[in-house]
Structures are given as structure tokens and as C-alpha cells.
Design a protein around this motif. Structure first.
Motif, PDB file in Angstrom:
ATOM      1  N   ARG A   1       0.820  -1.213   0.000  1.00 17.05           N
ATOM      2  CA  ARG A   1       0.000   0.000   0.000  1.00 17.05           C
ATOM      3  C   ARG A   1       0.853   1.262   0.000  1.00 17.05           C
ATOM      4  O   ARG A   1       0.448   2.298  -0.526  1.00 17.05           O
ATOM      5  N   SER A   2       2.043   1.201   0.568  1.00 12.98           N
ATOM      6  CA  SER A   2       2.927   2.374   0.615  1.00 12.98           C
ATOM      7  C   SER A   2       3.593   2.644  -0.718  1.00 12.98           C
ATOM      8  O   SER A   2       3.942   3.786  -1.032  1.00 12.98           O
ATOM      9  N   HIS A   3       3.784   1.597  -1.518  1.00 11.44           N
ATOM     10  CA  HIS A   3       4.460   1.739  -2.808  1.00 11.44           C
ATOM     11  C   HIS A   3       3.634   1.045  -3.882  1.00 11.44           C
ATOM     12  O   HIS A   3       4.067   0.023  -4.449  1.00 11.44           O
ATOM     13  N   PRO A   4       2.454   1.564  -4.203  1.00 11.01           N
ATOM     14  CA  PRO A   4       1.582   0.891  -5.176  1.00 11.01           C
ATOM     15  C   PRO A   4       2.247   0.778  -6.551  1.00 11.01           C
ATOM     16  O   PRO A   4       2.793   1.743  -7.067  1.00 11.01           O
ATOM     17  N   GLY A   5       2.219  -0.411  -7.096  1.00  9.21           N
ATOM     18  CA  GLY A   5       2.774  -0.634  -8.427  1.00  9.21           C
ATOM     19  C   GLY A   5       4.274  -0.763  -8.486  1.00  9.21           C
ATOM     20  O   GLY A   5       4.847  -0.901  -9.565  1.00  9.21           O
ATOM     21  N   ALA A   6       4.938  -0.726  -7.328  1.00  9.19           N
ATOM     22  CA  ALA A   6       6.401  -0.783  -7.325  1.00  9.19           C
ATOM     23  C   ALA A   6       6.885  -2.165  -7.774  1.00  9.19           C
ATOM     24  O   ALA A   6       6.244  -3.188  -7.503  1.00  9.19           O
ATOM     25  N   THR A   7       8.003  -2.200  -8.482  1.00 12.48           N
ATOM     26  CA  THR A   7       8.641  -3.454  -8.880  1.00 12.48           C
ATOM     27  C   THR A   7      10.122  -3.351  -8.596  1.00 12.48           C
ATOM     28  O   THR A   7      10.672  -2.260  -8.484  1.00 12.48           O
ATOM     29  N   TRP A   8      10.774  -4.494  -8.461  1.00 17.45           N
ATOM     30  CA  TRP A   8      12.228  -4.474  -8.298  1.00 17.45           C
ATOM     31  C   TRP A   8      12.833  -5.745  -8.813  1.00 17.45           C
ATOM     32  O   TRP A   8      12.127  -6.680  -9.120  1.00 17.45           O
TER      33      TRP A   8
END
Length: 243
Positions: free
Chosen positions: A236-243
Motif C-alpha cells: 500500500r505504501s508503494h503501489p505498483g512498485a517493482t524491483w
């Protein structure tokens, strides 16, 4: 293994089973870095990973696994209240695992013998769950038939969680199972383990007004909200984040 498409899968049942596996996986993962011995830390982590794998397949059968895991509100989860109970001391974790893994092994064995949409998943998972049940059983025997202190702590844990066990045998829409038969076999199996562990069978109610059991209807106990906030925080803090 290929999951059956959502249009042919009983979504209510897929979510119920998937939420059970996801929530208990997270609870067991909380032992990372805190287990009493290193070997046990590895064992609990492996069980958590098995359950997470089951959850991914089941939630994917119902929709987008990430959205279902990380973006639903508390009332949308339909897991059993038993699996959301805090780890407590190690005896509580073992009692919770004994109760749930015995239920899950019996249910998956029955589903695997049928030809329904969960048969292939159950056939694969039942081998993992047999190990989970054996692990909990061995620890129950070790603690119950151990020292006076370990016996008393295991007895208290079994009693404290007993009122959450009746909910496991409430019929779930889309799951064709002999719920009364499963309950009878569960009681027989758990009673046998407790007897061999020199532990008394808890006397409290498992059903009715004095028992717990509305998780399938989206009602959860207070600790679940805190657990869910922690589990969903990163997504929820980084919506859509990828790594």
C-alpha cells in the motif's frame, strides 16, 4: 499445475481456502529470527512457504492474487479465526498448527479423491500438509509429555484455542465435503494425539454462543487488524512498485 479459470471455480471456496493459507503463512513467518532453535526456525519457514504457495494458487483461481492479498479490507477476508490468532508462546503456535493442519489434511484428502475444481491442488498440497501435521504432532508429544512446565503451557494453549475449532467444519459454499464426517475424524485424530501427549481433551464448547467462529462471514478478532496492517503495509505504501 494449471489452475482452473475463475469462471469455472467456486470463488467463495477459493477465497476461503486461500485466505486460510495466506494468513497462517504470515503468522508462521513472524517466527523468522525468533524461533527457539535454528532448526525450528527453518521448519516453520518451510511450512509458511508451503502455505504461501497454496495461497497463491487459490487466490489466482479467484482473481488477481496481489490485489486479493494486499488491497482488500479486513471484512473481505474469509479465513478461519483460528489461523489469525497471534503466535503467543511456542506452545500456542504448536496447538494452532495441530488443530489446523489436522483439519486441512483431512479436507484436502477428501477433495483430492473427488473430481471437483480443487482436486488437483489438493492432491499436490496433501503431501505438504501431511508433513505439517506430523511436525505439529511431534512437538505436541514432546511438549505435552515433557517437563511439568512444558506440559502446563501446552495444556493451556490447547484449551485457549479449542473454542476456535468448531468453525472449521461450517459448510463452505462451493466445497463439496462431508463436514460432519470430517469433524468426527478430526476429533478422533486430535484426541489420540492429546492422549499420547498426556494432555487432557479441552472441555470448553466448540460451537454455539460461547465459541468463536465468524471468520467465514468476514468477522475477525482484534489481532487480525494489526496483522493485516503489517502484511499490507509495503504494497500500500508503494503501489505498483517493482524491483
Amino acid at each position: 499445475m494449471t489452475a482452473t479459470g475463475p469462471a469455472t471455480v467456486p470463488v467463495t471456496a477459493a477465497l476461503a481456502l486461500g485466505d486460510d493459507a495466506l494468513v497462517l503463512s504470515h503468522r508462521l513467518g513472524e517466527w523468522a529470527g525468533h524461533a527457539p532453535v535454528l532448526e525450528e526456525e527453518v521448519a516453520l519457514a518451510n511450512i509458511a512457504l508451503d502455505l504461501l504457495g497454496q495461497a497463491r494458487i487459490l487466490l489466482s483461481m479467484a482473481g488477481d492474487e496481489d490485489e486479493l492479498a494486499y488491497l482488500r479490507e479486513e471484512r473481505s477476508f474469509t479465513n478461519l479465526q483460528l489461523v489469525e490468532q497471534p503466535n503467543g508462546d511456542f506452545a500456542h503456535t504448536i496447538a494452532r498448527q495441530l488443530y489446523f493442519s489436522t483439519y486441512q489434511h483431512l479436507l484436502y484428502t477428501e477433495l483430492a479423491a473427488g473430481d471437483g475444481p480443487f482436486a488437483s491442488l489438493a492432491a499436490k498440497a496433501v503431501k505438504e500438509v501431511a508433513y505439517h501435521r506430523d511436525h505439529a504432532e511431534q512437538w505436541t508429544l514432546r511438549l505435552g509429555d515433557g517437563t511439568e512446565t512444558s506440559h502446563e503451557r501446552m495444556r493451556r494453549a490447547c484449551t485457549a484455542l479449542w473454542r476456535f475449532t468448531g468453525e472449521m467444519f461450517q459448510p463452505v459454499e462451493g466445497l463439496d465435503a462431508d463436514w460432519a464426517g470430517l469433524d468426527a475424524r478430526w476429533q478422533e485424530s486430535v484426541q489420540d494425539v492429546l492422549r499420547r501427549a498426556t494432555l487432557p481433551l479441552p472441555e470448553g464448547p466448540r460451537t454455539g454462543a460461547w465459541s468463536a467462529g465468524a471468520g467465514r462471514q468476514g468477522l475477525h478478532t482484534e489481532p487480525f487488524g494489526r496483522m493485516l496492517a503489517e502484511m499490507q503495509h509495503l504494497h500500500r505504501s508503494h503501489p505498483g512498485a517493482t524491483w
